[in-house]
Design an enzyme around this catalytic site. Sequence first.
Site, PDB file in Angstrom:
ATOM      1  N   GLY A  10      22.324  19.753  46.764  1.00  0.00           N
ATOM      2  CA  GLY A  10      23.304  19.301  45.794  1.00  0.00           C
ATOM      3  C   GLY A  10      23.408  20.249  44.509  1.00  0.00           C
ATOM      4  O   GLY A  10      23.779  19.696  43.351  1.00  0.00           O
ATOM      5  N   GLY A  13      26.302  20.562  41.793  1.00  0.00           N
ATOM      6  CA  GLY A  13      26.646  19.371  41.348  1.00  0.00           C
ATOM      7  C   GLY A  13      26.426  19.372  39.856  1.00  0.00           C
ATOM      8  O   GLY A  13      25.878  20.315  39.236  1.00  0.00           O
ATOM      9  N   GLN A  14      26.902  18.368  39.114  1.00  0.00           N
ATOM     10  CA  GLN A  14      26.840  18.281  37.702  1.00  0.00           C
ATOM     11  C   GLN A  14      25.493  18.429  37.287  1.00  0.00           C
ATOM     12  O   GLN A  14      25.302  19.327  36.155  1.00  0.00           O
ATOM     13  CB  GLN A  14      27.083  16.697  37.345  1.00  0.00           C
ATOM     14  CG  GLN A  14      27.261  16.849  35.730  1.00  0.00           C
ATOM     15  CD  GLN A  14      27.285  15.293  35.251  1.00  0.00           C
ATOM     16  OE1 GLN A  14      27.294  14.425  35.928  1.00  0.00           O
ATOM     17  NE2 GLN A  14      27.632  14.977  33.867  1.00  0.00           N
ATOM     18  N   LEU A  15      24.556  17.980  37.786  1.00  0.00           N
ATOM     19  CA  LEU A  15      23.007  18.010  37.239  1.00  0.00           C
ATOM     20  C   LEU A  15      22.351  19.153  37.923  1.00  0.00           C
ATOM     21  O   LEU A  15      21.495  19.765  37.443  1.00  0.00           O
ATOM     22  CB  LEU A  15      22.392  16.835  37.620  1.00  0.00           C
ATOM     23  CG  LEU A  15      22.522  15.609  36.602  1.00  0.00           C
ATOM     24  CD1 LEU A  15      22.519  14.117  37.041  1.00  0.00           C
ATOM     25  CD2 LEU A  15      21.071  15.534  35.776  1.00  0.00           C
ATOM     26  N   ASP A  36      23.863  23.696  48.667  1.00  0.00           N
ATOM     27  CA  ASP A  36      24.925  22.738  48.770  1.00  0.00           C
ATOM     28  C   ASP A  36      26.127  22.834  49.882  1.00  0.00           C
ATOM     29  O   ASP A  36      25.894  23.709  50.654  1.00  0.00           O
ATOM     30  CB  ASP A  36      25.596  22.874  47.306  1.00  0.00           C
ATOM     31  CG  ASP A  36      26.324  21.506  46.850  1.00  0.00           C
ATOM     32  OD1 ASP A  36      26.916  21.005  47.590  1.00  0.00           O
ATOM     33  OD2 ASP A  36      25.895  21.318  45.607  1.00  0.00           O
ATOM     34  N   ILE A  53      23.889  18.116  53.891  1.00  0.00           N
ATOM     35  CA  ILE A  53      22.736  17.356  54.148  1.00  0.00           C
ATOM     36  C   ILE A  53      22.620  16.378  55.311  1.00  0.00           C
ATOM     37  O   ILE A  53      21.606  15.881  55.902  1.00  0.00           O
ATOM     38  CB  ILE A  53      22.428  16.239  52.665  1.00  0.00           C
ATOM     39  CG1 ILE A  53      21.287  15.666  52.766  1.00  0.00           C
ATOM     40  CG2 ILE A  53      23.587  15.448  52.721  1.00  0.00           C
ATOM     41  CD1 ILE A  53      20.016  16.719  52.454  1.00  0.00           C
ATOM     42  N   TYR A 142      27.815   3.354  46.451  1.00  0.00           N
ATOM     43  CA  TYR A 142      26.841   4.253  45.743  1.00  0.00           C
ATOM     44  C   TYR A 142      25.552   3.331  45.210  1.00  0.00           C
ATOM     45  O   TYR A 142      24.466   3.681  45.647  1.00  0.00           O
ATOM     46  CB  TYR A 142      27.542   4.908  44.542  1.00  0.00           C
ATOM     47  CG  TYR A 142      26.709   5.748  43.768  1.00  0.00           C
ATOM     48  CD1 TYR A 142      25.936   6.785  44.134  1.00  0.00           C
ATOM     49  CD2 TYR A 142      26.604   5.327  42.462  1.00  0.00           C
ATOM     50  CE1 TYR A 142      25.466   7.721  43.355  1.00  0.00           C
ATOM     51  CE2 TYR A 142      25.924   6.208  41.374  1.00  0.00           C
ATOM     52  CZ  TYR A 142      25.186   7.293  42.125  1.00  0.00           C
ATOM     53  OH  TYR A 142      24.488   8.042  41.140  1.00  0.00           O
ATOM     54  N   LYS A 146      21.803   3.811  46.775  1.00  0.00           N
ATOM     55  CA  LYS A 146      20.737   4.274  45.858  1.00  0.00           C
ATOM     56  C   LYS A 146      19.547   3.027  45.646  1.00  0.00           C
ATOM     57  O   LYS A 146      18.375   3.473  45.655  1.00  0.00           O
ATOM     58  CB  LYS A 146      21.163   4.660  44.648  1.00  0.00           C
ATOM     59  CG  LYS A 146      22.059   5.869  44.390  1.00  0.00           C
ATOM     60  CD  LYS A 146      20.900   6.835  44.641  1.00  0.00           C
ATOM     61  CE  LYS A 146      21.968   8.359  44.710  1.00  0.00           C
ATOM     62  NZ  LYS A 146      20.994   9.624  44.738  1.00  0.00           N
ATOM     63  N   ILE A 172      25.503  10.888  32.500  1.00  0.00           N
ATOM     64  CA  ILE A 172      24.907  12.001  32.013  1.00  0.00           C
ATOM     65  C   ILE A 172      26.080  12.817  31.238  1.00  0.00           C
ATOM     66  O   ILE A 172      27.158  13.338  32.099  1.00  0.00           O
ATOM     67  CB  ILE A 172      24.241  12.826  32.858  1.00  0.00           C
ATOM     68  CG1 ILE A 172      23.148  12.162  33.582  1.00  0.00           C
ATOM     69  CG2 ILE A 172      23.587  14.379  32.331  1.00  0.00           C
ATOM     70  CD1 ILE A 172      21.979  11.789  32.639  1.00  0.00           C
TER      71      ILE A 172
HETATM   72  N1  SER Z   1      27.227   8.728  36.428  1.00  0.00           N
HETATM   73  C1  SER Z   1      27.370   7.932  37.730  1.00  0.00           C
HETATM   74  C2  SER Z   1      28.584   7.396  38.277  1.00  0.00           C
HETATM   75  O1  SER Z   1      29.451   7.203  37.184  1.00  0.00           O
HETATM   76  C3  SER Z   1      26.323   7.025  37.530  1.00  0.00           C
HETATM   77  O2  SER Z   1      25.168   7.269  38.045  1.00  0.00           O
HETATM   78  O3  SER Z   1      28.640   7.070  38.926  1.00  0.00           O
END
Ligand code: SER
Length: 316
Positions: A10, A13-15, A36, A53, A142, A146, A172
């Site tokens: 990933g 992705g953003q992070l 990715d 993945i 989600y 997790k 984030i």
């Molecule tokens: N930033 C994520 C979301 O909004 C939360 O972990 O899904």
Amino acid sequence: MSKDKILITGANGQLGRVLATELRKVHGKENVLATDISTTDILNNSPYEFLDIMNVMRLEEIVDEHQITQIYHMAAILSASGEWNPMKTWKVNFDGHLSILEIAEKFQIEKVFFPSTIAVFGTTTPRENTPQHVPLMPSTVYGISKSTGELWSNYYHDRYGTDIRSVRYPGIIGYQSLPSGGTTDYAVEIYHAAIKGEEYECFLAEDTRLPMMYMSDAIRATIELMQVDKENINIRTSYNLSAMSFTPGEITESIRKFIPDFKIKYKPDHRQDIAASWTESIDDSMARRDWGWKEEYDLDAMTEDMIKNLRLQFDS
Ligand code: SER
């Protein structure tokens, strides 16, 4: 130079993309393999490989070919977009994580990082100063994937000694990348609108308080957790992690300190229900105690840095 060989899933992705850049500074560019589900290397800064993945065979080949010693498993579908296709989200988020755990055990990977989230909390969780150990009743697929992933991480650690480390990221916010498909995305989009001089239509209500963190703090937390001696790590599900909590109304006030005529209107949509099921603030005293976590940015410091950096991007 580093003897570690790092795989990031990933990485577009953003992070992922910010993490890849920072890890390349620490370990050397050639020692950090970004992957990715795209043929495009967004960082345009190899090494990079296409990786779905769900393709366990290819994942194994990559780990083997590149003699990977550490994995940062960032690939996931976020809270809001996950609801459009729950089964796919479960497969990507949960089966994908289980494949990483299996491979970590099979190839004796030294360390694995697994990002968890405030989405593991639910309406039965205390909403303020949420403790580390609480009932988890997530409402999104989600969050379910997790929170189940956290339990399997702990299981692999206890059963096989897998050195897996994790934090429950808040929302984030960074200037380097845009999030996609999350409930906290508004807190990034709002800065882009403000910089462009546009009115922002917010998909959460004005008083929806959520835990948030600036990108540089989130990346530093990740790298610091991965660097600490494993004897110091007492949580193998996922550490609570916190920096600040604010509402759309409060971030608007913060932006107006720098851009006084910034305008916002509120039009809550389905994401409001997701946000309402999460907690408002987090007790992360265990992360502070075990590996010395401390944030650097509060809301106004983040706003100042976001505006400065976004202006540089828009002007260039
Ligand atoms: N930033 C994520 C979301 O909004 C939360 O972990 O899904």
